[in-house]
Enzyme design. Sequence first.
Site, PDB file in Angstrom:
ATOM      1  N   ASP A 186      -9.045   5.351  -2.007  1.00 46.19           N
ATOM      2  CA  ASP A 186      -8.137   4.215  -2.199  1.00 46.19           C
ATOM      3  C   ASP A 186      -7.721   4.068  -3.672  1.00 46.19           C
ATOM      4  O   ASP A 186      -8.200   4.801  -4.548  1.00 46.19           O
ATOM      5  CB  ASP A 186      -8.845   2.951  -1.671  1.00 46.19           C
ATOM      6  N   ASP A 241      -0.279  -1.728   3.263  1.00 40.98           N
ATOM      7  CA  ASP A 241      -1.026  -1.772   4.533  1.00 40.98           C
ATOM      8  C   ASP A 241      -0.180  -2.218   5.736  1.00 40.98           C
ATOM      9  O   ASP A 241       0.733  -3.024   5.604  1.00 40.98           O
ATOM     10  CB  ASP A 241      -2.217  -2.730   4.408  1.00 40.98           C
TER      11      ASP A 241
HETATM   12  C1  GLA Z   1      -6.692  -1.003   1.051  1.00 40.97           C
HETATM   13  C2  GLA Z   1      -6.301   0.122   1.999  1.00 40.97           C
HETATM   14  C3  GLA Z   1      -6.745  -0.246   3.406  1.00 40.97           C
HETATM   15  C4  GLA Z   1      -8.243  -0.459   3.439  1.00 40.97           C
HETATM   16  C5  GLA Z   1      -8.645  -1.524   2.415  1.00 40.97           C
HETATM   17  C6  GLA Z   1     -10.147  -1.607   2.251  1.00 40.97           C
HETATM   18  O1  GLA Z   1      -5.985  -2.180   1.322  1.00 40.97           O
HETATM   19  O2  GLA Z   1      -4.912   0.348   1.945  1.00 40.97           O
HETATM   20  O3  GLA Z   1      -6.374   0.768   4.328  1.00 40.97           O
HETATM   21  O4  GLA Z   1      -8.905   0.750   3.176  1.00 40.97           O
HETATM   22  O5  GLA Z   1      -8.095  -1.257   1.138  1.00 40.97           O
HETATM   23  O6  GLA Z   1     -10.523  -2.566   1.320  1.00 40.97           O
END
Ligand code: GLA
Length: 425
Positions: A186, A241
């Site tokens: 990430d 997301d």
């Molecule tokens: C980010 C990523 C998500 C998830 C969260 C976890 O937002 O894009 O897919 O992995 O972190 O905290």
Amino acid sequence: MIFTDKRALHRVATVLAMMMSAFGATAQESPEGPQEVKLDLYEPPNPTIIRPSEDPKRTVNGLALVPPIGWNSWNKFGCDINEKLVRGAADTMVSTGMRDAGYLYVVIDDCWQVGRDAQGVLVADPAKFPSGMKALGDYIHSKGLKFGIYSDAGSKTCGGRPGSQGREYQDARTFAEWGVDYLKYDWCWTGVRKAEEAYALMADALRSTGREIVFSICEWGKDRPWEWGPKIGNLWRTTTDIRNAWTGRVQFSIGMVDIVDLNEPLYARAGPGHWNDPDMLQVGNGGMANVEERSHFSLWAIMAAPLMAGNDIENMDARVREILLNKEVIAIDQDKLGVQGHRVRDDGDLEVWSKPLADGSRALVLFNRGAQPAEIATEWAELGYPAKMSAEVRDLWAHKSLGRKVGSFSATVPSHGVVMVRVTP
Ligand code: GLA
């Protein structure tokens, strides 16, 4: 793409605005508060920055020749995870037939880690993962599945757990010792880090372990990972997301169709070993109607997207199961030719999508975003076939042949729904 309709233009403008605002405010907040932005017209080259993907010696890792497919804990469970849940997911992947339908990776997302030991080795939460990660990996492997885990290129993960910055080689070695087969990496708390450098460093660290580890770049498309990602990772998120919703932005998350519109134009960037990742599936999470979830799954498949189920698979009902286990749609996603399908016609709410397949056939999705059922027609020429060709058309949701069609195909498509067929000359 030619926009034959004002609504299509409007949609693109909306998505662009959404993208700009989404990427302007990311999940990472500076602890020092807002930073001053210096507008220098000329930035002197920084001699400490190497552009690894420009290194002619860099090679692909040879993994993920078809899009990765499996289950990930985040969309449904967030930080509320433990080893019982993960073992249960692995068991369910076997008992429901998901594994045999191709779902292979069991990925533990954020919040499994609580700190580092005296040697700096990452420590899994002992209350939630009392048997430890090695034992969990062994269990997953014993089911004929592969083990995925999550870390972050910054000092902390998005959930505030320890990140891998400065510990890349140590963490890669730890993951390899645990039997990890897939790393989602990430982009929170990365400060001024350069994405390409950060991901290349972890790619090299993973490679140095000698273990085959699929590398999932989760940088949200901020620094155009499709440009530098193919020799560094196997998939890269193209957007912020996914929300458990048809459309609309809430904080850092955007709706399913908003993601479609950001991911679709990048189709030429995808191929075997290097995939655009429009984020994990929300099928079965209750935010979309059944017909919308079918559209979601069909569009992910025609876009050759990684298919990571993101729901409570242990407790899914028959309608959700029928979507996730549609082997004919999964086969479109997993097709060996590895071409990402795309929109070949955009008439506002009515769209035609096509994806060439290894055997010379095409997957075809007729997609209706509108509020009413509508007739959508396509001609073979739009799919790159001879205009008068005769082809067998098979409905991939009804699981039946619609017979041979000459030159064209049309169907009535429900509101927010798809008709998905395979066209075989
Ligand atoms: C980010 C990523 C998500 C998830 C969260 C976890 O937002 O894009 O897919 O992995 O972190 O905290």
